[in-house]
Design an enzyme around this catalytic site. Sequence first.
Site, PDB file in Angstrom:
ATOM      1  N   ARG A  80      -5.162   4.402  -4.927  1.00  0.00           N
ATOM      2  CA  ARG A  80      -5.925   5.257  -5.560  1.00  0.00           C
ATOM      3  C   ARG A  80      -5.722   5.534  -7.059  1.00  0.00           C
ATOM      4  O   ARG A  80      -4.523   5.763  -7.548  1.00  0.00           O
ATOM      5  CB  ARG A  80      -6.012   6.634  -4.987  1.00  0.00           C
ATOM      6  CG  ARG A  80      -6.613   6.402  -3.448  1.00  0.00           C
ATOM      7  CD  ARG A  80      -6.415   7.677  -2.588  1.00  0.00           C
ATOM      8  NE  ARG A  80      -6.868   7.284  -0.992  1.00  0.00           N
ATOM      9  CZ  ARG A  80      -6.445   6.718  -0.196  1.00  0.00           C
ATOM     10  NH1 ARG A  80      -5.318   6.244  -0.551  1.00  0.00           N
ATOM     11  NH2 ARG A  80      -7.102   6.502   0.892  1.00  0.00           N
ATOM     12  N   HIS A 105      -8.746   0.877  -4.176  1.00  0.00           N
ATOM     13  CA  HIS A 105      -8.552  -0.562  -3.767  1.00  0.00           C
ATOM     14  C   HIS A 105      -9.608  -1.454  -4.441  1.00  0.00           C
ATOM     15  O   HIS A 105     -10.082  -2.170  -4.234  1.00  0.00           O
ATOM     16  CB  HIS A 105      -8.862  -0.639  -2.319  1.00  0.00           C
ATOM     17  CG  HIS A 105      -7.614  -0.297  -1.563  1.00  0.00           C
ATOM     18  ND1 HIS A 105      -6.282  -0.038  -1.805  1.00  0.00           N
ATOM     19  CD2 HIS A 105      -7.948   0.087  -0.163  1.00  0.00           C
ATOM     20  CE1 HIS A 105      -5.609   0.286  -0.763  1.00  0.00           C
ATOM     21  NE2 HIS A 105      -6.483   0.148   0.149  1.00  0.00           N
ATOM     22  N   HIS A 179      -3.532  -6.657   2.528  1.00  0.00           N
ATOM     23  CA  HIS A 179      -3.837  -5.542   3.380  1.00  0.00           C
ATOM     24  C   HIS A 179      -4.061  -6.187   4.846  1.00  0.00           C
ATOM     25  O   HIS A 179      -4.890  -5.539   5.460  1.00  0.00           O
ATOM     26  CB  HIS A 179      -5.267  -4.879   3.208  1.00  0.00           C
ATOM     27  CG  HIS A 179      -5.314  -3.605   3.309  1.00  0.00           C
ATOM     28  ND1 HIS A 179      -5.406  -2.784   4.430  1.00  0.00           N
ATOM     29  CD2 HIS A 179      -5.204  -2.333   2.344  1.00  0.00           C
ATOM     30  CE1 HIS A 179      -5.073  -1.735   4.483  1.00  0.00           C
ATOM     31  NE2 HIS A 179      -5.138  -1.215   3.140  1.00  0.00           N
ATOM     32  N   ASP A 252       1.044   6.859   5.574  1.00  0.00           N
ATOM     33  CA  ASP A 252       0.025   6.389   4.701  1.00  0.00           C
ATOM     34  C   ASP A 252       0.536   6.442   3.109  1.00  0.00           C
ATOM     35  O   ASP A 252       0.341   6.846   2.195  1.00  0.00           O
ATOM     36  CB  ASP A 252      -1.410   6.836   4.551  1.00  0.00           C
ATOM     37  CG  ASP A 252      -2.443   5.976   3.776  1.00  0.00           C
ATOM     38  OD1 ASP A 252      -2.052   4.812   3.105  1.00  0.00           O
ATOM     39  OD2 ASP A 252      -3.701   6.393   3.707  1.00  0.00           O
ATOM     40  N   GLU A 313       2.066  -2.797   2.461  1.00  0.00           N
ATOM     41  CA  GLU A 313       1.335  -3.188   1.370  1.00  0.00           C
ATOM     42  C   GLU A 313       2.259  -3.324   0.081  1.00  0.00           C
ATOM     43  O   GLU A 313       2.578  -2.361  -0.400  1.00  0.00           O
ATOM     44  CB  GLU A 313       0.423  -2.558   1.120  1.00  0.00           C
ATOM     45  CG  GLU A 313      -0.967  -2.079   2.245  1.00  0.00           C
ATOM     46  CD  GLU A 313      -1.921  -0.900   1.863  1.00  0.00           C
ATOM     47  OE1 GLU A 313      -2.210  -0.851   1.067  1.00  0.00           O
ATOM     48  OE2 GLU A 313      -2.093  -0.387   3.159  1.00  0.00           O
TER      49      GLU A 313
HETATM   50  C1  GLA Z   1      -4.888   1.951   2.369  1.00  0.00           C
HETATM   51  C2  GLA Z   1      -5.096   3.379   1.987  1.00  0.00           C
HETATM   52  C3  GLA Z   1      -5.529   4.125   3.299  1.00  0.00           C
HETATM   53  C4  GLA Z   1      -6.907   3.329   3.575  1.00  0.00           C
HETATM   54  C5  GLA Z   1      -6.708   2.169   3.955  1.00  0.00           C
HETATM   55  C6  GLA Z   1      -8.169   1.477   4.310  1.00  0.00           C
HETATM   56  O1  GLA Z   1      -3.801   1.597   2.957  1.00  0.00           O
HETATM   57  O2  GLA Z   1      -3.793   3.883   1.496  1.00  0.00           O
HETATM   58  O3  GLA Z   1      -5.672   5.390   2.854  1.00  0.00           O
HETATM   59  O4  GLA Z   1      -7.883   3.907   2.607  1.00  0.00           O
HETATM   60  O5  GLA Z   1      -6.043   1.353   2.990  1.00  0.00           O
HETATM   61  O6  GLA Z   1      -8.684   1.945   5.220  1.00  0.00           O
END
Ligand code: GLA
Length: 353
Positions: A80, A105, A179, A252, A313
Amino acid sequence: MKIIQKTFGEVNNRLINQYTMVNDNGIEVTCINYGCIITKIITPDKEGNFENIVLGYDAINDYITNHYYFGAIVGRVAGRIKGAAFELDGETYELVKNENNNHLHGGMTGFDKVIWDAAVIENDQEVAVKFSYHSPDGEEGYPGNLDISVIYSLNQQNELSIQYTGHTDKKTLLNMTSHSYFNLSGNFKRDILNHALKIKSEKYLELNEENIPTGDLLDVTGTPFDFTSESMIKTGVESEHPHNILVGKGYDHPFLLQTNHDNEIILMEKESGRTLTVETDEVGVVVYSGNFIENGGYIQGVPSRKYLGICLETQGLPDAIHHPHFPSWVLEKGEEYSSVTKYKFGIMNTNTN
Ligand code: GLA
C-alpha cells in the site's frame, strides 16, 4: 527438461498462452502471459505423490475477476501507498486509489492484470520463460516509461528462480513481488494453519488500521511474530495479539530479513513432508496468511476459505516512499532495477535426531 506450450484463453482478442516447465525430477511450474501468473506448481510429497502446491484457477475469466492476486507479479509497487500519492523531486504524483484512500499493489490495472510478451529459453541447465512488459509514462499515475522483464526459470536442483529487471526514462518507483499462495499439503487437502515457518528476521513492521506501516520496526521476541525458530501459522491466527487481530486474525506483515541468499525463509508441512526454501536479495518479506480469502465458490475443486494459502512476498518495505529510514525503492533514469528470488522445493529429512 522440457517446456510445453498451449493456449490458455483469450483476453481482448489476444491469445493467452500457457507454459509448463518440467525438469527431469518431474517438478512442473506452469505460468501464463496474463499477469505473469503462476497457475500451478507440481512437486512430490515424501511418498512421491506429485501434487499442486499453489492456489490457482483453470479459466482465464477467473483470473480477470480475481482480486486475490493468485500467482501474479505485482507492481509497479507491491503493498500500500498511503494516500495514493507521493512526491519525487518536488513534484506530487497522484496514483489510482483502489483500496479506500490508498493505492494497493500497483492500482486497478497493475502488472497482474496486463498481457506480457513471452519468450521461451531452454539450455542444458534450465528451462525458462522471459516475460516483458512496457508500462507507459503515467500508467496508474506513476511517472516514467518503464520497461520490465520477469524470468521464471526451473533447474534440475528443483529451484524456481524469479529474476526481475526494470529500466525507466524518468525517476519513478519500482518494487515488484510475486504473489503465489503456497499450500504444501498438496491439492489443498488441508489449510495452512499447521504449516511451520522459519524466517531469519528479528524485526517486523507495525501497521496502522489500514494495514500501512506506521514507520516503527518492532522486536519479534516473545510475540507470535517470532519465526527465528520454527513456529506454526496457527500461532498467530489463534493469538490475541492486537497485531494479529488487526489484519483479520493471522499475518499480513512485512518482516525485515537479516540475510540474503542464505535460507532466509523456510516453510514446511510435516504431513506431506514438503518444504519450500526461499532465498532473495530483497530486504523484506510480507507474510500473508490468506486472512481475506472469502467463503463461496471453489478454488480448483476445493471450497474457497480463509487460510487456504500463504504468500511469502519478497520485496522492499511497503510505503518506503513515506518513510525515509526504510531502504529506498526509487528507480533513477539510467539505473537498473534487478532482483532475484529463488524457491527451492524439497522434502523434509525424516531421520530424526
Ligand atoms: C497482500 C496484502 C493483503 C491483501 C492481499 C490480496 O498480501 O498485503 O492485505 O490485499 O495482498 O488479497
